[in-house]
Design a protein around this motif. Structure first.
Motif, PDB file in Angstrom:
ATOM      1  N   GLU B  52       0.839  -1.198   0.000  1.00  0.00           N
ATOM      2  CA  GLU B  52       0.000   0.000   0.000  1.00  0.00           C
ATOM      3  C   GLU B  52       0.879   1.255   0.000  1.00  0.00           C
ATOM      4  OE1 GLU B  52      -3.122  -0.411  -0.744  1.00  0.00           O
ATOM      5  OE2 GLU B  52      -3.043   1.775  -0.879  1.00  0.00           O
ATOM      6  N   ARG B  53       1.955   1.205   0.778  1.00  0.00           N
ATOM      7  CA  ARG B  53       2.871   2.359   0.805  1.00  0.00           C
ATOM      8  C   ARG B  53       3.556   2.556  -0.548  1.00  0.00           C
ATOM      9  NH1 ARG B  53       4.110   5.109   5.216  1.00  0.00           N
ATOM     10  NH2 ARG B  53       6.216   5.661   4.537  1.00  0.00           N
ATOM     11  N   ARG B 185      10.675   4.178   3.653  1.00  0.00           N
ATOM     12  CA  ARG B 185       9.919   3.120   4.354  1.00  0.00           C
ATOM     13  C   ARG B 185       8.914   2.432   3.437  1.00  0.00           C
ATOM     14  NH1 ARG B 185      14.006   4.548   6.993  1.00  0.00           N
ATOM     15  NH2 ARG B 185      13.784   5.825   8.859  1.00  0.00           N
ATOM     16  N   LEU B 186       9.301   2.247   2.174  1.00  0.00           N
ATOM     17  CA  LEU B 186       8.477   1.454   1.257  1.00  0.00           C
ATOM     18  C   LEU B 186       8.884  -0.002   1.322  1.00  0.00           C
ATOM     19  CD1 LEU B 186       8.295   3.739  -1.936  1.00  0.00           C
ATOM     20  CD2 LEU B 186       7.111   3.938   0.257  1.00  0.00           C
ATOM     21  N   ALA B 187      10.021  -0.268   1.954  1.00  0.00           N
ATOM     22  CA  ALA B 187      10.501  -1.631   2.189  1.00  0.00           C
ATOM     23  C   ALA B 187      11.453  -1.553   3.375  1.00  0.00           C
ATOM     24  CB  ALA B 187      11.232  -2.175   0.966  1.00  0.00           C
ATOM     25  N   PRO B 188      11.414  -2.546   4.268  1.00  0.00           N
ATOM     26  CA  PRO B 188      12.328  -2.485   5.411  1.00  0.00           C
ATOM     27  C   PRO B 188      13.763  -2.844   5.043  1.00  0.00           C
ATOM     28  CG  PRO B 188      10.898  -4.408   5.579  1.00  0.00           C
ATOM     29  CD  PRO B 188      10.451  -3.652   4.365  1.00  0.00           C
ATOM     30  N   ALA B 505       7.997  13.765   4.654  1.00  0.00           N
ATOM     31  CA  ALA B 505       6.910  13.494   3.717  1.00  0.00           C
ATOM     32  C   ALA B 505       6.524  12.016   3.675  1.00  0.00           C
ATOM     33  CB  ALA B 505       7.315  13.956   2.318  1.00  0.00           C
ATOM     34  N   PHE B 506       7.364  11.148   4.279  1.00  0.00           N
ATOM     35  CA  PHE B 506       7.099   9.702   4.204  1.00  0.00           C
ATOM     36  C   PHE B 506       6.938   9.067   5.590  1.00  0.00           C
ATOM     37  CE2 PHE B 506       9.404  11.150   0.521  1.00  0.00           C
ATOM     38  CZ  PHE B 506       8.613  10.672  -0.516  1.00  0.00           C
ATOM     39  N   ALA B 507       6.756   9.906   6.608  1.00  0.00           N
ATOM     40  CA  ALA B 507       6.683   9.396   7.984  1.00  0.00           C
ATOM     41  C   ALA B 507       5.402   8.579   8.185  1.00  0.00           C
ATOM     42  CB  ALA B 507       6.737  10.542   8.969  1.00  0.00           C
TER      43      ALA B 507
END
Lengths: 95, 507
Positions: B52-53, B185-188, B505-507
């Motif tokens: 989803e992210r 944080r679209l992938a760890p 912007a991605f928190a």
């Protein structure tokens, strides 16, 4: 070392790379600049230095000369641009 | 935190998010692994959240070329079942992204090039097989410089990647898609490859941790070749601990790669907490000279002060042949690339031109159309350097310099345990700023390239900000001392929080 358009065209032929005529001067300029950068190597005295081909100075490992891979022709040819009857098609080479 | 065991067959646990003080995407791999083990969430839920992210944020970043949502969810369900059977390892059910240089069976593997835009790999890279075997879930394939040639991820056929810290700047390269994905944080975690700095430099510019292992530690089989005597795959994640977990799964002997080293893989997490008392850190004076941004230098010095507080000792050392690394690299890498990329001939796979009039036309036009300008430049330089009459002056000379550079490092390691310095001379530069000026672009890798020439392991970790952009600190260790690098980075990350910062912007 600086390269002119004719030399770039010759290298492109050796590399089997088509370059548009209008792009040749820019490649000549860039390649000359890269070779100028590379020429800084000449400042180093490397007399008697053994060239290093492998970072760990290891010899290439050999394997037994036996069949180890399964036949995957169908899978490999499925992604080929043009095939027919299990063969890769290219323009006619011999008249 | 109280835990509610979650039955994998039950409906989605309504408590799973509210019980959790940290959002899933803000957790490290180690934390996610603990969450999966405790049943706080399933891999399917976790994977869904990351997918989803990616859908939400990727349009701004262009970090992914391909999203593999369906297979990811299938892998996640399989991981959940595996966990129920009691067979889960630390990476089972953890979503990751693969740089699009690693072959993935049945999935487009483009290498950022038009040449391979429609290439569906018929097999998996060994790294992909190994991470699959560990139970990791592939979210998709990340964007990169074409054929891994670049330092900004701008040479991709699929357009440039943006840096999550400032969308007008580059994420570094060539593994810029992997770095941006982890930073946003679209992938760890993600895989990357490093031929001259392509894991470390983007890790630095995106504020994450990235490790280039010793040459031969990670199999190159199925990793599309650029310069075979330099290429090495490695992990990119937020923390050294996460890199340790990923490397443990990626490393190991592979009979299918003739340069793979047959040596046991240690548990890279075992030494993470080792105290740094008495650690000797060498600071090469050549890495702090002309060309280094003053504020970046200051940030690195502040990090060194922190290391002294942790018990380490810093000493000045010299790597006298450092300035020869870039010139030698720009012979060796192009020479090997011109040879490796000769395989793209428009016959067996990859791009083929329309209506070739003869075989030569088929070769030249397919290649001319398939490759972008930077790849073309490097093929031409390599072809020239290897052409009749020039071999000794270029390739042989470069290999001799490679020896001098390697000897410099070995002398340094007689005095110190690890070497430290800035990963890159500047923070992220602006998109378009250097793309037409190859020489300036090449200087972005001035501190990373020598490590590849010597085949040593190197790591970059975030140590601060300059102009609100991340600064990376590079550590270099002797052969196969990845565990030491990870330990040195981990101890710092226990007392600092740079690696925990998320772009607003991605928190």
């Amino acid at each position: 070392m600086s390269l002119g358009p004719a030399e770039v065209a010759k290298i492109a032929y050796l590399a089997r790379l088509a370059i548009r005529d209008e792009d040749v001067p820019a490649y000549a300029r860039n390649l000359s600049a890269i070779l100028e950068l590379v020429a800084q190597m000449n400042a180093a005295d490397t007399t008697g230095v053994t060239p290093m081909a492998h970072p760990l100075d290891m010899a290439q490992r050999l394997r037994p000369d036996t069949v180890s891979e399964p036949d995957q022709r169908a899978a490999f040819q499925a992604i080929a641009p043009r095939v027919e009857a299990g063969l890769y098609l290219v323009p006619k080479v011999i008249e | 935190m109280s835990l509610v065991p979650l039955s994998l067959t039950a409906e989605k646990n309504p408590w799973s998010t509210s019980l959790d003080s940290i959002a899933m995407h803000e957790k490290t791999i180690a934390q996610l692994s603990a969450g999966l083990a405790a049943g706080e969430f399933s891999s399917e839920e976790l994977t869904d959240a990351f997918l989803e992210r990616v859908r939400r944020y990727n349009p701004q970043l262009n970090a992914f070329i391909t999203l593999t949502a369906e297979t990811a969810l299938a892998q996640a369900r399989a991981a959940d079942e595996r966990r129920q059977r009691g067979e889960a390892g630390p990476l089972t059910g953890i979503p990751i992204a693969h740089k699009d240089i690693f072959c993935t069976e049945g999935v487009r593997t483009s290498c950022g090039s038009r040449m391979l835009d429609r290439f569906i790999s018929p097999y998996n890279a060994t790294v992909v097989d190994k991470l699959n075997a560990a139970g990791a879930v592939m979210l998709g394939k990340t964007n990169m410089d074409e054929f891994a040639m670049g330092s900004s991820s701008e040479t991709s056929f699929y357009g440039p990647v943006c840096n999550p810290w400032d969308l007008d700047t580059v994420p570094g390269g060539s593994s810029g898609g992997s770095a941006a994905a982890v930073a946003a944080r679209l992938a760890p975690g993600a895989t990357g490859t490093d031929t001259g700095g392509s894991i470390r430099q983007p890790a630095a510019m995106c504020g994450i941790t990235g490790l280039k292992p010793t040459y031969g530690r990670v199999s190159r089989w199925g990793m599309i070749a650029y310069a075979s005597s330099l290429d090495q795959g490695g992990p990119m994640a937020r923390t050294a601990e996460d890199c340790a977990l990923l490397l443990g799964a990626m490393a190991g002997f592979d009979p299918r790669d003739s340069t793979s080293v047959d040596r046991p893989v240690p548990d890279y997490t075992a030494q993470l907490d080792r105290p740094l008392n008495g650690l000797k850190i060498g600071l090469p004076k050549e890495y702090f000279g002309e060309g280094l941004d003053g504020a970046v230098a200051q940030t690195v010095e502040t990090a060194m002060a922190e290391y002294r507080k942790l018990g380490a000792e810093t000493v000045e050392i010299s790597l006298p042949n450092s300035q020869l690394a870039i010139p030698a690299y720009y012979v060796i890498a192009p020479a090997e690339c011109s040879s490796n990329l000769a395989r793209f001939d428009g016959v067996r796979y990859g791009h083929r031109c329309e209506n070739p009039k003869d075989l030569l036309d088929l070769y030249t036009r397919s290649r001319g159309e398939g490759f972008g300008p930077e790849v073309t430049r490097r093929i031409l330089v390599g072809t020239f350097a290897l052409s009749a009459g020039y071999y000794d002056a270029y390739y042989l000379k470069a290999q001799q310099i490679r020896r001098l550079i390697s000897d410099d490092f070995q002398r340094a390691f007689e005095q110190v345990d690890v070497i430290a310095g800035p990963t890159s001379p500047t923070v992220a530069f602006r998109l378009g700023e250097k793309v037409d000026d190859p020489i300036t672009m090449y200087l972005s890798d001035i501190y990373t390239i020598a490590v590849n020439l010597a085949g040593l392991p190197g790591l970059s970790l975030p140590v601060g900000f300059v102009s609100e952009l991340p600064v990376g600190l590079q550590f270099i260790a002797n052969y196969f001392a990845e565990d030491r690098l990870l330990n040195v980075a981990h101890r710092y990350q226990q007392v600092t929080d740079w690696h925990l910062r998320t772009p607003l912007a991605f928190a």
